[in-house]
Write a protein that holds these residues in place. Sequence first.
Motif, PDB file in Angstrom:
ATOM      1  N   THR A  39       0.814  -1.214   0.000  1.00  0.00           N
ATOM      2  CA  THR A  39       0.000   0.000   0.000  1.00  0.00           C
ATOM      3  C   THR A  39       0.852   1.270   0.000  1.00  0.00           C
ATOM      4  O   THR A  39       0.373   2.344   0.321  1.00  0.00           O
ATOM      5  N   GLY A  41       2.092   2.792  -2.598  1.00  0.00           N
ATOM      6  CA  GLY A  41       1.950   3.588  -3.815  1.00  0.00           C
ATOM      7  C   GLY A  41       2.897   3.153  -4.914  1.00  0.00           C
ATOM      8  O   GLY A  41       2.850   3.682  -6.028  1.00  0.00           O
ATOM      9  N   TRP A  59      -1.463   0.618  -5.401  1.00  0.00           N
ATOM     10  CA  TRP A  59      -2.420   1.166  -4.456  1.00  0.00           C
ATOM     11  C   TRP A  59      -2.609   2.631  -4.810  1.00  0.00           C
ATOM     12  O   TRP A  59      -1.638   3.382  -4.902  1.00  0.00           O
ATOM     13  N   ASP A  60      -3.857   3.068  -5.019  1.00  0.00           N
ATOM     14  CA  ASP A  60      -4.099   4.457  -5.424  1.00  0.00           C
ATOM     15  C   ASP A  60      -4.543   5.357  -4.279  1.00  0.00           C
ATOM     16  O   ASP A  60      -4.925   6.498  -4.499  1.00  0.00           O
ATOM     17  N   GLY A  61      -4.483   4.870  -3.054  1.00  0.00           N
ATOM     18  CA  GLY A  61      -4.885   5.667  -1.905  1.00  0.00           C
ATOM     19  C   GLY A  61      -6.259   5.269  -1.389  1.00  0.00           C
ATOM     20  O   GLY A  61      -6.586   5.500  -0.233  1.00  0.00           O
ATOM     21  N   GLN A  62      -7.068   4.666  -2.255  1.00  0.00           N
ATOM     22  CA  GLN A  62      -8.405   4.220  -1.860  1.00  0.00           C
ATOM     23  C   GLN A  62      -8.546   2.712  -1.954  1.00  0.00           C
ATOM     24  O   GLN A  62      -9.398   2.118  -1.308  1.00  0.00           O
TER      25      GLN A  62
END
Length: 115
Positions: A39, A41, A59-62
């Motif tokens: 996670t 990024g 992982w895009d933050g959401q």
Amino acid sequence: MIGLGNGVRVYLACGVTDMRKGISGLAALAQDVLQQNPTSGALFAFRGRRGDRIKLLTWDGQGFCLYYKVLETGRFPWPSPAEGVARLTSAQMAMLWEGMDWRRPAWSAPPSRVA
């Protein structure tokens, strides 16, 4: 292709990955085998046994995004399993996604100017 920023870290899992793995399985490989936080990024790339397909996990933050590409002909260039993990630049990752050999790009000099 997804737009990668200049600062994105790209990790290749050298060798062969079971392409039946989904997001959870690939995230576990990123953590256990590549020793990276899935996670974070970073972008994680995995290649199948035949060499004609890759999966990219990020992982895009959401949540996780999973990209999958199968070449009609040819194979994706890949490091040997002995190398463990390889680190690529965003430019090398773009070349890999297009099926080009990112290890030995054919750079050419700009044409000379005639005065």
